[in-house]
Design a protein around this motif. Sequence first.
Motif, PDB file in Angstrom:
ATOM      1  N   PHE A  39      -0.502  -3.644  -5.965  1.00  0.00           N
ATOM      2  CA  PHE A  39      -0.432  -2.604  -4.939  1.00  0.00           C
ATOM      3  C   PHE A  39      -1.571  -1.609  -5.149  1.00  0.00           C
ATOM      4  CE2 PHE A  39       1.127   0.987  -7.442  1.00  0.00           C
ATOM      5  CZ  PHE A  39       1.722   0.368  -8.545  1.00  0.00           C
ATOM      6  N   VAL A  40      -1.890  -0.873  -4.092  1.00  0.00           N
ATOM      7  CA  VAL A  40      -2.869   0.217  -4.243  1.00  0.00           C
ATOM      8  C   VAL A  40      -2.228   1.512  -3.779  1.00  0.00           C
ATOM      9  CG1 VAL A  40      -4.948  -1.215  -4.011  1.00  0.00           C
ATOM     10  CG2 VAL A  40      -3.874  -0.239  -1.973  1.00  0.00           C
ATOM     11  N   VAL A  41      -2.666   2.603  -4.405  1.00  0.00           N
ATOM     12  CA  VAL A  41      -2.199   3.927  -3.999  1.00  0.00           C
ATOM     13  C   VAL A  41      -3.326   4.567  -3.209  1.00  0.00           C
ATOM     14  CG1 VAL A  41      -1.377   6.170  -4.791  1.00  0.00           C
ATOM     15  CG2 VAL A  41      -0.856   4.103  -6.112  1.00  0.00           C
ATOM     16  N   VAL A  42      -3.022   5.038  -2.004  1.00  0.00           N
ATOM     17  CA  VAL A  42      -4.067   5.763  -1.283  1.00  0.00           C
ATOM     18  C   VAL A  42      -3.611   7.195  -1.054  1.00  0.00           C
ATOM     19  CG1 VAL A  42      -4.943   3.677  -0.150  1.00  0.00           C
ATOM     20  CG2 VAL A  42      -3.280   5.099   1.027  1.00  0.00           C
ATOM     21  N   ILE A  43      -4.555   8.121  -1.292  1.00  0.00           N
ATOM     22  CA  ILE A  43      -4.286   9.530  -1.006  1.00  0.00           C
ATOM     23  C   ILE A  43      -5.047   9.845   0.276  1.00  0.00           C
ATOM     24  CG2 ILE A  43      -4.285  11.874  -1.887  1.00  0.00           C
ATOM     25  CD1 ILE A  43      -4.433  10.727  -4.685  1.00  0.00           C
ATOM     26  N   ASN A  44      -4.264  10.037   1.326  1.00  0.00           N
ATOM     27  CA  ASN A  44      -4.844  10.151   2.670  1.00  0.00           C
ATOM     28  C   ASN A  44      -5.238  11.601   2.964  1.00  0.00           C
ATOM     29  OD1 ASN A  44      -5.685   9.106   5.090  1.00  0.00           O
ATOM     30  ND2 ASN A  44      -3.671   9.307   6.063  1.00  0.00           N
ATOM     31  N   LYS A  45      -5.928  11.782   4.060  1.00  0.00           N
ATOM     32  CA  LYS A  45      -6.414  13.080   4.546  1.00  0.00           C
ATOM     33  C   LYS A  45      -7.488  13.633   3.605  1.00  0.00           C
ATOM     34  CE  LYS A  45      -2.150  13.712   7.062  1.00  0.00           C
ATOM     35  NZ  LYS A  45      -1.013  14.543   7.473  1.00  0.00           N
ATOM     36  N   ALA A  46      -8.396  12.741   3.203  1.00  0.00           N
ATOM     37  CA  ALA A  46      -9.513  13.149   2.342  1.00  0.00           C
ATOM     38  C   ALA A  46     -10.413  14.146   3.054  1.00  0.00           C
ATOM     39  CB  ALA A  46     -10.307  11.914   1.923  1.00  0.00           C
ATOM     40  N   ILE A  75       0.868  -1.180   0.000  1.00  0.00           N
ATOM     41  CA  ILE A  75       0.000   0.000   0.000  1.00  0.00           C
ATOM     42  C   ILE A  75       0.905   1.230   0.000  1.00  0.00           C
ATOM     43  CG2 ILE A  75      -1.726   1.291   1.314  1.00  0.00           C
ATOM     44  CD1 ILE A  75      -2.558  -1.453   2.555  1.00  0.00           C
ATOM     45  N   LEU A  76       0.708   2.062  -0.987  1.00  0.00           N
ATOM     46  CA  LEU A  76       1.540   3.246  -1.163  1.00  0.00           C
ATOM     47  C   LEU A  76       0.729   4.432  -0.644  1.00  0.00           C
ATOM     48  CD1 LEU A  76       4.301   3.354  -2.601  1.00  0.00           C
ATOM     49  CD2 LEU A  76       3.098   3.908  -4.708  1.00  0.00           C
ATOM     50  N   VAL A  77       1.185   5.077   0.418  1.00  0.00           N
ATOM     51  CA  VAL A  77       0.370   6.120   1.046  1.00  0.00           C
ATOM     52  C   VAL A  77       0.918   7.511   0.699  1.00  0.00           C
ATOM     53  CG1 VAL A  77      -0.641   6.938   3.203  1.00  0.00           C
ATOM     54  CG2 VAL A  77      -0.113   4.507   2.920  1.00  0.00           C
ATOM     55  N   ILE A  78       0.005   8.371   0.256  1.00  0.00           N
ATOM     56  CA  ILE A  78       0.368   9.752  -0.093  1.00  0.00           C
ATOM     57  C   ILE A  78      -0.451  10.677   0.797  1.00  0.00           C
ATOM     58  CG2 ILE A  78       0.247  11.508  -1.933  1.00  0.00           C
ATOM     59  CD1 ILE A  78       0.451   9.134  -3.939  1.00  0.00           C
ATOM     60  N   ASP A  79       0.157  11.750   1.246  1.00  0.00           N
ATOM     61  CA  ASP A  79      -0.566  12.761   2.018  1.00  0.00           C
ATOM     62  C   ASP A  79      -1.057  13.824   1.037  1.00  0.00           C
ATOM     63  OD1 ASP A  79      -1.456  14.795   3.582  1.00  0.00           O
ATOM     64  OD2 ASP A  79       0.365  14.940   4.830  1.00  0.00           O
ATOM     65  N   GLY A  80      -2.382  13.897   0.877  1.00  0.00           N
ATOM     66  CA  GLY A  80      -2.944  14.841  -0.092  1.00  0.00           C
ATOM     67  C   GLY A  80      -2.523  16.281   0.151  1.00  0.00           C
ATOM     68  N   THR A  81      -2.201  16.614   1.387  1.00  0.00           N
ATOM     69  CA  THR A  81      -1.868  18.005   1.702  1.00  0.00           C
ATOM     70  C   THR A  81      -0.402  18.317   1.455  1.00  0.00           C
ATOM     71  OG1 THR A  81      -1.343  17.478   3.987  1.00  0.00           O
ATOM     72  CG2 THR A  81      -3.639  18.020   3.500  1.00  0.00           C
ATOM     73  N   TRP A 102      -5.719  20.370  -0.235  1.00  0.00           N
ATOM     74  CA  TRP A 102      -4.802  19.451  -0.914  1.00  0.00           C
ATOM     75  C   TRP A 102      -3.838  20.174  -1.835  1.00  0.00           C
ATOM     76  CZ3 TRP A 102      -6.907  14.097  -2.865  1.00  0.00           C
ATOM     77  CH2 TRP A 102      -7.185  13.282  -1.738  1.00  0.00           C
ATOM     78  N   GLU A 103      -2.619  19.780  -1.800  1.00  0.00           N
ATOM     79  CA  GLU A 103      -1.646  20.260  -2.776  1.00  0.00           C
ATOM     80  C   GLU A 103      -1.595  19.332  -3.986  1.00  0.00           C
ATOM     81  OE1 GLU A 103       1.495  22.114   0.503  1.00  0.00           O
ATOM     82  OE2 GLU A 103       2.219  20.726  -1.034  1.00  0.00           O
ATOM     83  N   VAL A 104      -1.982  18.076  -3.765  1.00  0.00           N
ATOM     84  CA  VAL A 104      -2.009  17.121  -4.876  1.00  0.00           C
ATOM     85  C   VAL A 104      -3.250  17.413  -5.708  1.00  0.00           C
ATOM     86  CG1 VAL A 104      -2.150  14.691  -5.506  1.00  0.00           C
ATOM     87  CG2 VAL A 104      -0.799  15.385  -3.517  1.00  0.00           C
TER      88      VAL A 104
END
Lengths: 530, 178
Positions: free
Chosen positions: B110-117, B80-86, B123-125
Amino acid sequence: MSTAPSARELERDPKPNGDPSEGYVRLRELLVGPEQARLEELQRRLDDRQLRTEDISQVVAEAIALRVRRDRGLQHTLNPLVEEAVRISVARNPELLTNTLFPIIGAAVRKAVAHALRGLVQSVNHTLERSFSVEALKWRFEALRTGKPFGAIVLARSVRYRVEQVFLIHRETGLLLHHVARPQQVVQDSELVSGMLTAIQDFIRDSFTGSPMQELETIEVGEFNLWVQHGPTAILAAVVSGTPPPELRHALQRTLEEIHNRFAAQFSAFQGDTSAFIGTEPLLAECLLGRQPRAAKQSHGFFTTAVIVTTLLVAAAIFLLVRRESRWDKLVNRLRAEPGIVLTGAEESWRGYRLTGLRDPLSDDPEKLISASGIDPGKVSVRWEPYVSLDPKFDVSRRFLSERDALEQQVLRFPVNSAQIGLEQLVKLDDIEVHLINLQQNANSIGQRFAIDIRGHADPTGSEEKNATLSQARADAVLNALVTRGLPREMFRTEALGSRDPVRRAAQADITELNRRVSFHVILSPEPPR
Amino acid sequence: MIQKKVCMVGAFGVGKTSLVSRYVRSIFSEKYHTTIGVKIDKKVLASDKGDITLVLWDLAGEDALTTVRPAHLRGSSGYILVIDGTRRNSLDVALDLQRRAADAAGPVPFVVVINKADLRDGWEVKQAEADELATRGWTVIETSAKTGAGVEEMFGALTRAMMRAHHVNDSKAGAVAG
């Protein structure tokens, strides 16, 4: 067959400059020409070895991969082939294989040697530890009796450890394949423990050794040891309480090898389905060796007590023997040093002692020395031959005794009914004085205390009462005469015997005269005067 | 019972641990991250093949001082690949980590998750960047550790993909098909 009628129709069809069969051929070309060409092309490719090889070469890798996933048939088929190929390769060009193995052979040898040395050191330590224990002797005896190897006995009987849990862990993923624990053992989530253990091993290897060849083998936490055995595809981790013997590591290693052998197919097909490894349960359960260390302590205590008691008994026996020996030696030396005793034989046996020699009658009584030595006089048989010692001590004693005898020979005579010392008796008194002085001197030098009894006598005539008074007066007269000559009064005692101790063996005529006398008697070691 | 090793990777502070903490069984404390760099949790999911246990290797977040150990990634059936949306930077770190994970673990799902929804407004992403990941054929899920949104979906999607790989064992399957 269906084309036959249409062919006949074609034949009937009149065509200019036409051979009817030519039309048929043309039709056929029109209808199935492309298929025909493709069939011919296919035929050509099948016949052409070169092309067929090219075709197969394009799919061979995928085909092998597919088959390998399905079962292990291909491996078995290829196995002799690969072995033969390696053999040929080595025979043809050994250098190739040498060069290929070179980068890893050093590390492999180092690891093997280090492993063997560590095992050796450990077993030497334990052998030394065990060499002197009662336990070890018992085990050796049991091994001899039963014909089992000593190591097996150690594992079964050693009471210093207990394997509490065993984890079988997949090496690559850290997944728990199977886990066994003793009943009542507190088991944390074993799948998480297994993963964490793998992570810790990675961590330690990366952080401290930097070499993928080195493995974490032991973790000690308080009274618990974690022993880890590494195999090519699986790891065996045993949680052990107490102090495990090195034989346990061999047992774990054997189990791990056995599992690798028996479950080779399951390992190679492993994709996370751990139910394939339920069959390892009996093998892993065999690793739950050892006994409760607490029970061990009790029986250990019993042995310790036995050892201590035995040691004390042996020590006491040795002490008694040494004391017996030393008492005897002391007695013999004492007797040898004793004046007037010549020891000619001193024998010692389990039944008792035997002393032989010469003894001057003046010497101290050897019985007294024997009693003083602490040896039971009943166990000592003695045989003394009398002799005369020239030792100075006895010289003086002898002189003392001869003075005593001489003094006791002296007699002072008195007239009838008189206590007056006559003039003719004064010469005797001089002799008596000399004897007394010599006696005193000799006695001083040998430490002999003595007193002189002055005995007054009377003849049998007259009343006994009168005789008593008279004999007392005679004794007093002699006492006064001697004290007047400077002899100490405390040396003397007086005694009035009246006519009770008459002189015998004399002519009857002289007897009354001879009985009017004073005689002297030496008392050795007298009671102190009151 | 089927077990699968799953790694969670991402930049430092993207919320990997808090993302799963309410949904997994854990016996180890947070200290393990700072000491040995990994903390192991467990998530059990039901499937038609029986229960599937995900052994989650929650790897310490990557920053200037800490790098993910390839040894930890080895043997994973998925990650699981975790990204912080902010934080835009966490996306770059994730792309880099994906390459290294693929090197170490092989072409596993694998899955990509963009956290802090829950903080989507900040979000910067950008949406376009997230879409770009999806066009690669990657499964992208938006999650929130705060509300729990997307967490079960994340586990479910990865498990399904891993089970497909389990049965087919298609070594070419790199990413989960949307």
